[in-house]
Design a protein around this motif. Sequence first.
Motif, PDB file in Angstrom:
ATOM      1  N   ALA A  61       5.791 -13.337  -3.135  1.00  0.00           N
ATOM      2  CA  ALA A  61       6.876 -13.703  -4.044  1.00  0.00           C
ATOM      3  C   ALA A  61       7.313 -12.488  -4.849  1.00  0.00           C
ATOM      4  O   ALA A  61       6.528 -11.565  -5.099  1.00  0.00           O
ATOM      5  CB  ALA A  61       6.435 -14.821  -4.998  1.00  0.00           C
ATOM      6  N   ALA A  62       8.572 -12.496  -5.242  1.00  0.00           N
ATOM      7  CA  ALA A  62       9.114 -11.439  -6.084  1.00  0.00           C
ATOM      8  C   ALA A  62       8.543 -11.561  -7.495  1.00  0.00           C
ATOM      9  O   ALA A  62       8.312 -12.676  -7.984  1.00  0.00           O
ATOM     10  CB  ALA A  62      10.634 -11.532  -6.128  1.00  0.00           C
ATOM     11  N   PRO A  63       8.299 -10.443  -8.178  1.00  0.00           N
ATOM     12  CA  PRO A  63       7.781 -10.500  -9.546  1.00  0.00           C
ATOM     13  C   PRO A  63       8.675 -11.296 -10.493  1.00  0.00           C
ATOM     14  O   PRO A  63       8.182 -11.918 -11.443  1.00  0.00           O
ATOM     15  CB  PRO A  63       7.704  -9.029  -9.963  1.00  0.00           C
ATOM     16  N   ALA A  64       9.977 -11.279 -10.235  1.00  0.00           N
ATOM     17  CA  ALA A  64      10.921 -11.972 -11.114  1.00  0.00           C
ATOM     18  C   ALA A  64      11.034 -13.460 -10.811  1.00  0.00           C
ATOM     19  O   ALA A  64      11.688 -14.200 -11.563  1.00  0.00           O
ATOM     20  CB  ALA A  64      12.302 -11.325 -11.003  1.00  0.00           C
ATOM     21  N   ALA A  65      10.400 -13.928  -9.739  1.00  0.00           N
ATOM     22  CA  ALA A  65      10.481 -15.346  -9.396  1.00  0.00           C
ATOM     23  C   ALA A  65       9.802 -16.189 -10.472  1.00  0.00           C
ATOM     24  O   ALA A  65       8.831 -15.767 -11.102  1.00  0.00           O
ATOM     25  CB  ALA A  65       9.826 -15.596  -8.046  1.00  0.00           C
ATOM     26  N   ASN A  66      10.325 -17.379 -10.669  1.00  0.00           N
ATOM     27  CA  ASN A  66       9.723 -18.314 -11.626  1.00  0.00           C
ATOM     28  C   ASN A  66       8.333 -18.707 -11.126  1.00  0.00           C
ATOM     29  O   ASN A  66       8.199 -19.353 -10.086  1.00  0.00           O
ATOM     30  CB  ASN A  66      10.615 -19.548 -11.755  1.00  0.00           C
ATOM     31  N   ALA A  89       0.818  -1.211   0.000  1.00  0.00           N
ATOM     32  CA  ALA A  89       0.000   0.000   0.000  1.00  0.00           C
ATOM     33  C   ALA A  89       0.850   1.259   0.000  1.00  0.00           C
ATOM     34  O   ALA A  89       0.438   2.305  -0.517  1.00  0.00           O
ATOM     35  CB  ALA A  89      -0.935  -0.005   1.210  1.00  0.00           C
ATOM     36  N   ASN A  90       2.038   1.167   0.562  1.00  0.00           N
ATOM     37  CA  ASN A  90       2.945   2.316   0.631  1.00  0.00           C
ATOM     38  C   ASN A  90       3.930   2.358  -0.536  1.00  0.00           C
ATOM     39  O   ASN A  90       4.912   3.101  -0.496  1.00  0.00           O
ATOM     40  CB  ASN A  90       3.691   2.319   1.963  1.00  0.00           C
ATOM     41  N   GLY A  91       3.678   1.556  -1.562  1.00  0.00           N
ATOM     42  CA  GLY A  91       4.435   1.704  -2.794  1.00  0.00           C
ATOM     43  C   GLY A  91       5.496   0.679  -3.092  1.00  0.00           C
ATOM     44  O   GLY A  91       6.187   0.789  -4.120  1.00  0.00           O
ATOM     45  N   LYS A  92       5.669  -0.342  -2.243  1.00  0.00           N
ATOM     46  CA  LYS A  92       6.666  -1.367  -2.558  1.00  0.00           C
ATOM     47  C   LYS A  92       6.219  -2.155  -3.789  1.00  0.00           C
ATOM     48  O   LYS A  92       5.054  -2.501  -3.935  1.00  0.00           O
ATOM     49  CB  LYS A  92       6.870  -2.322  -1.375  1.00  0.00           C
ATOM     50  N   THR A  93       7.177  -2.459  -4.646  1.00  0.00           N
ATOM     51  CA  THR A  93       6.882  -3.225  -5.867  1.00  0.00           C
ATOM     52  C   THR A  93       7.787  -4.456  -5.979  1.00  0.00           C
ATOM     53  O   THR A  93       7.865  -5.063  -7.041  1.00  0.00           O
ATOM     54  CB  THR A  93       7.066  -2.342  -7.113  1.00  0.00           C
ATOM     55  N   ASP A  94       8.446  -4.813  -4.874  1.00  0.00           N
ATOM     56  CA  ASP A  94       9.435  -5.887  -4.906  1.00  0.00           C
ATOM     57  C   ASP A  94       8.805  -7.261  -4.699  1.00  0.00           C
ATOM     58  O   ASP A  94       9.499  -8.270  -4.758  1.00  0.00           O
ATOM     59  CB  ASP A  94      10.500  -5.661  -3.829  1.00  0.00           C
ATOM     60  N   TYR A  95       7.507  -7.308  -4.441  1.00  0.00           N
ATOM     61  CA  TYR A  95       6.816  -8.568  -4.215  1.00  0.00           C
ATOM     62  C   TYR A  95       5.315  -8.350  -4.391  1.00  0.00           C
ATOM     63  O   TYR A  95       4.835  -7.209  -4.432  1.00  0.00           O
ATOM     64  CB  TYR A  95       7.089  -9.099  -2.793  1.00  0.00           C
ATOM     65  N   LYS A  96       4.579  -9.441  -4.470  1.00  0.00           N
ATOM     66  CA  LYS A  96       3.122  -9.425  -4.386  1.00  0.00           C
ATOM     67  C   LYS A  96       2.672 -10.666  -3.613  1.00  0.00           C
ATOM     68  O   LYS A  96       3.415 -11.644  -3.493  1.00  0.00           O
ATOM     69  CB  LYS A  96       2.482  -9.398  -5.775  1.00  0.00           C
ATOM     70  N   LEU A  97       1.466 -10.614  -3.099  1.00  0.00           N
ATOM     71  CA  LEU A  97       0.912 -11.763  -2.410  1.00  0.00           C
ATOM     72  C   LEU A  97       0.635 -12.880  -3.408  1.00  0.00           C
ATOM     73  O   LEU A  97       0.100 -12.634  -4.492  1.00  0.00           O
ATOM     74  CB  LEU A  97      -0.387 -11.386  -1.694  1.00  0.00           C
TER      75      LEU A  97
END
Length: 302
Positions: free
Chosen positions: A192-197, A68-76
């Motif tokens: 998980a990180a967006p770049a994760a397989n 919510a505060n702008g992190k883009t290094d992961y998603k649920l």
Amino acid sequence: MSTPRLLRVGWHREHFLSPLLQLVAEDAGKSLQLVECPGGTGDMQVKLKNGEIDVCIALTDALIAGLANGKTDYKLVGRYISSSLRWAITTGKDSKYTEVDQLKGTTFGISRLGSGSQVMASVLSLQQGWGPDEQPKFQVNGQFKPLRDSVNAGDTSVFLWEWFTTKPYVDSGEVRFIGSVYTPWPCWSIAAAPAANKEAVKTFLSKLQPHVIDFDSEASRAGPAIDFVEKTFGQQRTDVEEWLKTVKWEHRLAEVSEAVVRKTLGVLQEAGVVPKEGQQWDMATFVDTDVAKIVESADQIN
């Protein structure tokens, strides 16, 4: 032909992660690599940002607050625990603090900015009705031991940490409990990180799920789960038995409840952890739908 890279799983040394440890033991290094994050969820968020881990099991509130505060290094990418978490409010063995009301405006120790220890301090302030001039200040101490050292040195008034993880240090007389606060949301989720397989993450969730279901079963709770936690984490058997009465695992991991995300956001807004005005939260901000299914129903807090 190159060997596929192991999926790096961030974890914190807590009894909640027992099913994960059982999966990793079964995997025997074929597809998974555990990466310990002693600083808890805040540590995992840093490691996700730095590309040191691919996936983690971490605190729901801190994960959602970060997004919510702008992190883009992961998603649920999934859910893990459906019950709430009991946070111990812990002070030094000889400190002057004996009641929660004495903590207004004092300095709380936290592991990292944005961590669960900070988020729940703000929730505590909200629940206690503390005013603008009574809000806690924060001192970053990093890991669990520096947090304990800080309250004993008098540098901080208290810190918040999971109850049963802290209890052995209370039993030994190192620190004292002066209260507790419960999360008003299911306490652990998977990110998980967006770049994760993504296929590797899906496989991880599908392999973890039966271990979770088995650990959560009546038969396991009657003995094997207690034995595992007692042996692995060195906790007193009576404490493990008490903990197991309070915790419930999810049995469908690759799902995220929209109701839980929005309820958590509402509390975090009231606590001042995330922006309160002008936000139209899009679930795409929070969930990787290539991995997890968004469901409408709310999880049940035990």
